[in-house]
Motif scaffolding. Structure first.
Motif, short mmCIF file in Angstrom:
data_model
loop_
_atom_site.label_atom_id
_atom_site.label_comp_id
_atom_site.label_asym_id
_atom_site.label_seq_id
_atom_site.Cartn_x
_atom_site.Cartn_y
_atom_site.Cartn_z
N TYR A 126 0.84 -1.20 0.00
CA TYR A 126 0.00 0.00 0.00
C TYR A 126 0.87 1.25 0.00
O TYR A 126 1.74 1.40 0.85
CB TYR A 126 -0.92 0.00 1.23
N PRO A 127 0.66 2.16 -0.97
CA PRO A 127 1.44 3.40 -1.01
C PRO A 127 0.98 4.39 0.06
O PRO A 127 -0.20 4.40 0.43
CB PRO A 127 1.17 3.95 -2.41
N SER A 128 1.90 5.20 0.54
CA SER A 128 1.54 6.26 1.47
C SER A 128 0.78 7.35 0.73
O SER A 128 0.80 7.43 -0.50
CB SER A 128 2.80 6.85 2.13
N ARG A 129 0.09 8.20 1.46
CA ARG A 129 -0.74 9.23 0.83
C ARG A 129 0.08 10.26 0.06
O ARG A 129 -0.43 10.86 -0.89
CB ARG A 129 -1.60 9.92 1.89
N ASP A 130 1.34 10.46 0.41
CA ASP A 130 2.15 11.42 -0.34
C ASP A 130 2.90 10.75 -1.49
O ASP A 130 3.63 11.41 -2.23
CB ASP A 130 3.14 12.14 0.58
N GLY A 131 2.71 9.42 -1.67
CA GLY A 131 3.33 8.72 -2.77
C GLY A 131 4.84 8.57 -2.66
O GLY A 131 5.51 8.22 -3.64
N VAL A 183 -4.64 2.43 3.54
CA VAL A 183 -4.25 3.59 4.34
C VAL A 183 -5.45 4.49 4.54
O VAL A 183 -6.30 4.62 3.65
CB VAL A 183 -3.11 4.34 3.63
N SER A 184 -5.55 5.11 5.70
CA SER A 184 -6.65 6.04 5.97
C SER A 184 -6.58 7.24 5.06
O SER A 184 -5.55 7.54 4.45
CB SER A 184 -6.61 6.49 7.44
N ALA A 185 -7.69 7.97 4.96
CA ALA A 185 -7.76 9.11 4.05
C ALA A 185 -6.72 10.19 4.36
O ALA A 185 -6.21 10.84 3.45
CB ALA A 185 -9.17 9.71 4.09
N ASP A 186 -6.41 10.37 5.63
CA ASP A 186 -5.42 11.39 6.00
C ASP A 186 -4.00 10.84 6.02
O ASP A 186 -3.05 11.58 6.27
CB ASP A 186 -5.77 12.02 7.35
#
Length: 428
Positions: A316-321, A371-374
């Motif tokens: 799973y990628p982090s939200r900031d990629g 990952v959660s939305a935030d």
């Protein structure tokens, strides 16, 4: 395979809660022309397949899935975590804020994954009815959190969507087949047979939407599918590393070469797969190899390997990629077989180096999730411990929540992004 070059077993200490952890990191001989470390050029336009939303940033296909970057259509959706319980034939619903179970309902037999639809309006429960002939997809309305009437389909182990949104792709694992169906009614459009892909299950898509790569769990290989011409481009057998992690470490965390052993397996067990931000590489988690194979998507060759932990499974990628999380399940069998300690490995996309290693307290069996939305939590099912893990992405701290029997591909909802390619939330 001939392009694959790496140096074996570079020992590196990482400190976590005051404990030194053994991390075996693959160090590449030199950045290759298509390496993430070489992607310092300006973004260029990507020619996508007709109907696919435009690629906003060619250097980061995750650019539109940043923290809280929601599509307006999800504004009224409930904030929930939906957990399919494989052996309970049910879905557990968790409030992510309180980390409490707030609902539970029955679905079809053997629910494997909960999948957001391409248009983000439905969450589909893939009931693949193991050893039965009554597979189905149960729709969940994300605005109410309640299930609707199931639609019968053949063997839906997993579910994806074509990049143009015109087809739902039912992964009929036992039938070695990809069934392309109407994304609303699930009526059959056409099929692609994948005869040499025993255990076909997880996938990711090229940055331009022209092809997809699926993993073949029981063949130790991957299959490249031409989505334009609707056929199989080819198969790639994944070579095994010379060493892997011991299922039960002899040490308690200190650097100790005895924590690795000669890899006796002749073929891998590939699971989840995810693209690099620039779309040039694909990372394949392998439960037998205990790490992540690095694949060049265009040439369809293996170019590296990153050891992570026993039974590497979900990615799973982090939200900031900038990073991606690898769930190391610790086991691939309920009874017998290899049984190690579950953990999560954090890898930097650009350097392909490990930056953190988070053990699951008590061992655990982290499997699938998102990952959660935030971006502040990583939610994973504890497959063989009948629990869910809420993991703080700033430090790896774990909260455990009891659910049904054998939870599998949970999804966190809503998620940022414009549209869904399927699985537990592969949004772009």
């Amino acid at each position: 395979m001939t392009n694959f070059i790496y140096k074996e077993l570079h020992m590196k200490k990482l400190s976590l809660f005051g404990v030194s952890l053994l991390v075996t990191a693959a160090i590449f001989a030199a950045p290759q022309a298509n390496s993430p470390t070489a992607s310092n050029t300006a973004p260029k336009a990507i020619a996508t397949v007709p109907g696919m939303p435009a690629v906003v940033n060619s250097l980061n296909l995750y650019s539109e899935t940043g923290a809280n970057m929601f599509n307006p259509v999800v504004k009224d959706d409930l904030q929930r975590v939906y957990v399919p319980n494989l052996r309970s034939n049910s879905v557990t619903v968790i409030d992510p804020v309180t980390a409490k179970v707030i609902d539970k309902f029955k679905v079809g037999y053997s629910p494997q994954h909960i999948v957001p639809s391409w248009d983000l309006r439905t969450l589909w429960v893939a009931n693949n009815a193991e050893r039965r002939n009554d597979g189905s997809l149960t729709p969940i309305d994300p605005r109410t959190g309640k299930p609707g009437k199931a639609l019968p389909v053949d063997d839906p182990y997993n579910l994806y969507f074509s990049p143009d949104g015109k087809s739902a792709i039912v992964v009929a694992e036992a039938m070695h087949r990809l069934d392309f169906r109407d994304p609303q009614t699930m009526q059959m459009q056409y099929s692609i047979d994948v005869p040499q892909c025993e255990g076909i299950n997880h996938a990711d898509f090229s940055i331009d939407g022209k092809f997809a790569i699926f993993t073949c769990e029981f063949e130790g290989s991957i299959a490249k599918i031409d989505l334009v011409n609707r056929n199989v481009i080819g198969y790639l057998k994944l070579s095994m590393p010379s060493t892997r992690f011991k299922a039960v470490p002899t040490s308690t965390g200190a650097v100790n070469p005895a924590d690795t052993e000669i890899c006796s397996s002749k073929k891998g067990m590939p699971q989840d797969i995810r693209s690099s931000p620039d779309g040039k590489r694909f990372y394949v988690a392998d439960m037998e190899a205990d790490g992540v194979h690095v694949i060049d998507g265009d040439s369809f060759t293996k170019v590296g390997f990153i050891p992570t932990g026993v039974a590497a499974h979900g990615i799973y990628p982090s939200r900031d990629g900038k990073q991606f999380y690898v769930a190391n399940r610790g086991s691939h069998k309920i009874h017998g077989g290899r049984r190690g300690k579950g953990s999560v490995t954090v890898i930097d996309f650009a350097s392909e180096k490990i930056v953190a290693q988070w053990p699951i307290p008590g061992g655990g069996s982290p499997d699938m999730g998102n990952v959660s939305a935030d971006g502040k939590q990583l939610w994973l099912s504890g497959r063989f411990d009948d629990e869910v893990y809420k993991i703080d992405t700033s430090n790896g701290a774990v909260t455990k929540i009891a659910v049904g029997l054998e939870p599998h591909g949970l999804t966190v909802w809503p998620q940022p992004g414009r549209y869904s390619l399927g699985h537990t939330g592969n949004l772009r």
